[in-house]
Design an enzyme around this catalytic site. Structure first.
Site, PDB file in Angstrom:
ATOM      1  CG  ASP A  75      -3.916  22.842 -16.341  1.00 39.28           C
ATOM      2  OD1 ASP A  75      -4.606  23.179 -17.335  1.00 39.28           O
ATOM      3  OD2 ASP A  75      -4.390  22.270 -15.340  1.00 39.28           O
ATOM      4  CD  GLN A 110     -10.892  21.245 -13.657  1.00 36.43           C
ATOM      5  OE1 GLN A 110     -10.451  20.807 -14.714  1.00 36.43           O
ATOM      6  NE2 GLN A 110     -11.160  22.537 -13.508  1.00 36.43           N
ATOM      7  CE  LYS A 131     -10.104  21.728 -18.265  1.00 33.21           C
ATOM      8  NZ  LYS A 131      -9.487  22.083 -16.977  1.00 33.21           N
TER       9      LYS A 131
END
Ligand code: NAD
Length: 285
Positions: free
Chosen positions: A120, A97, A53
């Site tokens: 997200d 995460q 990422k």
């Protein structure tokens, strides 16, 4: 045999466009879009995702702020950091995460993120927006699947879609995306009886059960579109999905490979969401 839906190629193309837009926005507004990435603990797979990422950000001209916290970080400390990042005007997106260590409640963490920075797309506010047909920041994996489906050029209105898996991060938001696109949607999950009968009538199959080879190739309807979200690492280090790829390819009209299908698209949509959040924050829509 099936046409391949090449997520790697689509991803490269989209990341090129995102990078171009990020550069123009940086020029215009005097700062780059910023993504804060938080990881708690040392789960090796999670560290690989985070590294990819950050690399994706760098290549697209998005600034990434990295917060690597020890496994014994308290939930309160993590909430404090999120609150700071919510206030920080240089941060457009915040990503925690998951999975986090057991003493941290993922729902509490997700809800603490400013919905406008929830790149997200997991916050109940953003899921609710999608459910109410006014999508704002969209969940990355389903959003990436929609981009792949668009590559077929087919009109999704009225198509029979079967989603296998009903998780908060894939199956459920995927159903909302397809519903928004006008498809007829069935969601199968661990309590579904006779999965085969559902797959056999599907014009679009989205496989996201996290069960290797669950979807048999012979079940696939002639000409169907098959999107395989599953990722499984085999003993020799190679990756495979939830669908029996070789057999399914003989019947499908379109199919995503694993790797090189949905995987690269997820990070691409994260980058797209970060640029979108930036535009909202600077009032450039
Ligand atoms: P999860 O474990 O949270 O959810 C799995 C879902 O599948 C559940 O709803 C469960 O009821 C259903 N299920 C399990 N066994 C089933 C069966 N036999 N028949 C029908 N349904 C069944 O998983 P998740 O987080 O949604 O991830 C699913 C898969 O997708 C995993 O392999 C994961 O690694 C992968 N994944 C890939 C990406 C990507 O970027 N490509 C992103 C997220 C997840």
């Amino acid at each position: 045999t099936a046409n391949i839906l090449d997520g790697k190629a689509l991803s490269d193309r989209l990341r090129g466009e995102i990078g171009k837009e990020a550069a123009e926005l940086t020029q215009k507004h005097g700062r780059a879009p910023g993504l804060a990435v938080i990881i708690v603990g040392n789960d090796p797979a999670s560290h690989v995702y985070v590294k990819n990422k950050k690399l994706g950000c760098e290549k697209a001209g998005i600034h990434s702020f990295s917060h690597e916290l020890p496994a014994d970080t308290s939930q309160q400390h993590l909430l404090g950091l999120i609150s700071e990042l919510n206030q920080n005007p240089k941060v457009d997106g915040i990503l925690v995460q998951l999975p986090a260590p057991k003493h941290i409640d993922p729902e509490t963490i997700i809800e603490a993120i400013d919905p406008g920075k929830d790149v997200d797309g997991f916050h109940p506010y953003n899921v609710g927006r999608l459910a109410a047909r006014q999508p704002s920041l969209r969940s990355c994996t389903p959003y990436g699947c929609m981009k792949l489906l668009a590559e077929t050029g087919l009109d999704l209105h009225g198509m029979e879609c079967v989603i296998v898996g009903a998780s908060n991060i894939v199956g459920r938001p995927m159903a909302l995306e397809l519903l928004l696109a006008g498809a007829t949607v069935t969601i199968c999950h661990r309590f579904t009886e006779n999965l085969q009968s559902h797959i056999e009538r599907a014009e679009i199959v989205i496989a996201a059960a996290g069960k290797r080879g669950l979807i048999k190739g012979e079940w696939i309807k002639q000409g169907a579109i098959v999107i395989d979200v599953g990722i499984h690492r085999l003993e020799d280090g190679s990756l495979t999905g939830d669908v029996e790829f070789d057999e399914a390819s003989k019947k499908a009209g379109w199919i995503t490979p694993v790797p090189g299908g949905v995987g690269p698209m997820t990070i691409t949509m994260l980058l797209a969401n970060t640029v979108q959040a930036f535009k909202i924050h600077v009032g450039d829509e």
